[in-house]
Design a protein around this motif. Sequence first.
Motif, mmCIF file in Angstrom:
data_model
loop_
_atom_site.group_PDB
_atom_site.id
_atom_site.type_symbol
_atom_site.label_atom_id
_atom_site.label_comp_id
_atom_site.label_asym_id
_atom_site.label_seq_id
_atom_site.Cartn_x
_atom_site.Cartn_y
_atom_site.Cartn_z
ATOM 1 N N HIS A 109 -17.327 47.666 32.166
ATOM 2 C CA HIS A 109 -15.942 47.314 31.842
ATOM 3 C C HIS A 109 -15.807 46.907 30.369
ATOM 4 C CE1 HIS A 109 -14.145 47.713 35.764
ATOM 5 N NE2 HIS A 109 -15.045 46.928 36.326
ATOM 6 N N ALA A 110 -16.783 46.145 29.860
ATOM 7 C CA ALA A 110 -16.743 45.727 28.461
ATOM 8 C C ALA A 110 -16.879 46.928 27.529
ATOM 9 C CB ALA A 110 -17.845 44.704 28.196
ATOM 10 N N LEU A 111 -17.736 47.870 27.893
ATOM 11 C CA LEU A 111 -17.915 49.068 27.064
ATOM 12 C C LEU A 111 -16.642 49.909 27.031
ATOM 13 C CD1 LEU A 111 -21.543 50.221 27.960
ATOM 14 C CD2 LEU A 111 -20.738 49.315 25.766
ATOM 15 N N ARG A 112 -15.960 50.025 28.147
ATOM 16 C CA ARG A 112 -14.701 50.789 28.158
ATOM 17 C C ARG A 112 -13.714 50.210 27.145
ATOM 18 N NH1 ARG A 112 -12.874 54.569 31.627
ATOM 19 N NH2 ARG A 112 -10.761 53.879 31.164
ATOM 20 N N LYS A 113 -13.634 48.894 27.116
ATOM 21 C CA LYS A 113 -12.711 48.246 26.183
ATOM 22 C C LYS A 113 -13.117 48.503 24.739
ATOM 23 C CE LYS A 113 -10.154 43.906 25.786
ATOM 24 N NZ LYS A 113 -9.975 42.539 26.339
ATOM 25 N N LEU A 114 -14.419 48.429 24.471
ATOM 26 C CA LEU A 114 -14.912 48.699 23.121
ATOM 27 C C LEU A 114 -14.669 50.148 22.737
ATOM 28 C CD1 LEU A 114 -16.576 48.053 20.567
ATOM 29 C CD2 LEU A 114 -18.634 48.556 21.915
ATOM 30 N N HIS A 115 -14.985 51.075 23.627
ATOM 31 C CA HIS A 115 -14.884 52.497 23.316
ATOM 32 C C HIS A 115 -13.449 52.955 23.109
ATOM 33 C CE1 HIS A 115 -19.019 53.239 25.467
ATOM 34 N NE2 HIS A 115 -19.141 52.641 24.298
ATOM 35 N N GLY A 171 -16.283 57.300 18.804
ATOM 36 C CA GLY A 171 -15.553 56.092 18.458
ATOM 37 C C GLY A 171 -16.533 54.947 18.332
ATOM 38 N N PRO A 172 -16.047 53.718 18.347
ATOM 39 C CA PRO A 172 -16.952 52.577 18.230
ATOM 40 C C PRO A 172 -17.922 52.509 19.410
ATOM 41 C CG PRO A 172 -14.677 51.913 17.840
ATOM 42 C CD PRO A 172 -14.635 53.303 18.400
ATOM 43 N N VAL A 173 -19.193 52.328 19.117
ATOM 44 C CA VAL A 173 -20.204 52.113 20.149
ATOM 45 C C VAL A 173 -21.000 50.865 19.777
ATOM 46 C CG1 VAL A 173 -20.400 54.536 20.822
ATOM 47 C CG2 VAL A 173 -21.868 53.652 18.996
ATOM 48 N N HIS A 174 -21.453 50.137 20.792
ATOM 49 C CA HIS A 174 -22.254 48.949 20.538
ATOM 50 C C HIS A 174 -23.590 49.331 19.932
ATOM 51 C CE1 HIS A 174 -25.161 45.750 21.528
ATOM 52 N NE2 HIS A 174 -24.140 44.941 21.315
ATOM 53 N N GLY A 175 -24.200 50.385 20.444
ATOM 54 C CA GLY A 175 -25.440 50.885 19.883
ATOM 55 C C GLY A 175 -26.703 50.393 20.556
ATOM 56 N N ASP A 176 -26.615 49.250 21.258
ATOM 57 C CA ASP A 176 -27.800 48.683 21.912
ATOM 58 C C ASP A 176 -27.356 47.897 23.144
ATOM 59 O OD1 ASP A 176 -30.541 48.416 22.098
ATOM 60 O OD2 ASP A 176 -30.638 46.641 20.842
ATOM 61 N N ALA A 177 -26.612 48.569 24.015
ATOM 62 C CA ALA A 177 -25.911 47.889 25.112
ATOM 63 C C ALA A 177 -26.803 47.660 26.318
ATOM 64 C CB ALA A 177 -24.672 48.687 25.508
ATOM 65 N N SER A 199 -21.651 51.075 15.603
ATOM 66 C CA SER A 199 -21.379 52.212 14.723
ATOM 67 C C SER A 199 -20.275 53.067 15.329
ATOM 68 C CB SER A 199 -22.640 53.083 14.565
ATOM 69 O OG SER A 199 -23.777 52.337 14.230
ATOM 70 N N ILE A 200 -20.040 54.213 14.699
ATOM 71 C CA ILE A 200 -19.196 55.251 15.288
ATOM 72 C C ILE A 200 -20.136 56.290 15.894
ATOM 73 C CG2 ILE A 200 -17.496 57.057 14.852
ATOM 74 C CD1 ILE A 200 -16.562 55.377 12.439
ATOM 75 N N GLY A 201 -19.933 56.601 17.167
ATOM 76 C CA GLY A 201 -20.833 57.542 17.817
ATOM 77 C C GLY A 201 -20.297 57.982 19.156
ATOM 78 N N PRO A 202 -21.090 58.720 19.905
ATOM 79 C CA PRO A 202 -20.651 59.177 21.226
ATOM 80 C C PRO A 202 -20.723 58.032 22.234
ATOM 81 C CG PRO A 202 -22.895 59.912 20.802
ATOM 82 C CD PRO A 202 -22.427 59.241 19.548
ATOM 83 N N PRO A 203 -19.669 57.785 22.998
ATOM 84 C CA PRO A 203 -19.729 56.734 24.013
ATOM 85 C C PRO A 203 -20.919 56.889 24.957
ATOM 86 C CG PRO A 203 -17.477 57.498 23.750
ATOM 87 C CD PRO A 203 -18.337 58.421 22.940
ATOM 88 N N GLU A 204 -21.341 58.127 25.164
ATOM 89 C CA GLU A 204 -22.484 58.370 26.050
ATOM 90 C C GLU A 204 -23.749 57.660 25.574
ATOM 91 O OE1 GLU A 204 -19.846 62.104 26.317
ATOM 92 O OE2 GLU A 204 -20.601 60.783 24.728
#
Length: 294
Positions: A109-115, A171-177, A199-204
Amino acid sequence: MNHEYLEAIARAASAAVGLDAADLEPIKVAENAIYRLPSSAIVVRIAKPGQEAAAERELSIAGWLRDSGVPAVEPADLTTTFVIQSDHPVTFWKELPEHRDATAPEIAHALRKLHELEPAEFLTDIDPFVRLDQRIDAASTTSPEDRRWLRGHLAALRERWVDRIDGMRWGPVHGDAWEGNAVTTSEGTTLFLDLERTSIGPPEWDLTSTAIKRSSFGWIAREQYVGFAQAYGHDVETWPGFPLLRDIREMRMTCMAVQAAGRDSTRALQARLRVDSLRGRRGPRPWSGWEAMP
């Protein structure tokens, strides 16, 4: 690095911004040293020399997330939250409220909000291979033949990244989730820590972190992963580009281990196990024996 030396840096840096460090306590002393000042409810983070830009960038990311309504660790309420002490960048943060590691669905859920955010102008594109060459070079307990293989594998992954399959919009990704880099407070708010790789990257890329906990290492049950995928609304393992991101993540974790073993020989067994897994010496995934490294 000497713990007494790092503690002295934390005390001197705290004094430089007007904080009393009499009650300084260590939280974690590893690649970055982290201390807390209980009386001030502030956390002191010491980075390695040469990481000034990264430390300042992390503060900027934290401020941007706060302003964007995405919960994350926040810079301390000080006039100055960044200093250089004995060549080490030192940053100051608000201490977290009472919390626990976030569950897989909470992370989703937190990642969806970030992405869903529009990226900040200062964010740069993700570099999946940052520091990997240096980590292999530092792998002094790894055999020369295995180091040559790792360099060849890294070159192949870079070529595959150039020809990668497109997925969701970057879009924005945490990078180390990983679990531990996202925590949930006693009030139910899930927030991100360790923003160094944002960074900016693939949500995947973020989704793969949880997926490989099941498919590569068997750390979580399938039911837990299904809960994560349902909470996010997408199962990254069904995406044709997943194997590349999985392989890069496994390589990053292996390179971290071989570098750590070069500094501490007690890590050599874990490093060898990871290299053997990547080289096909331990059979198909999921591989047993991979352990989280501090």
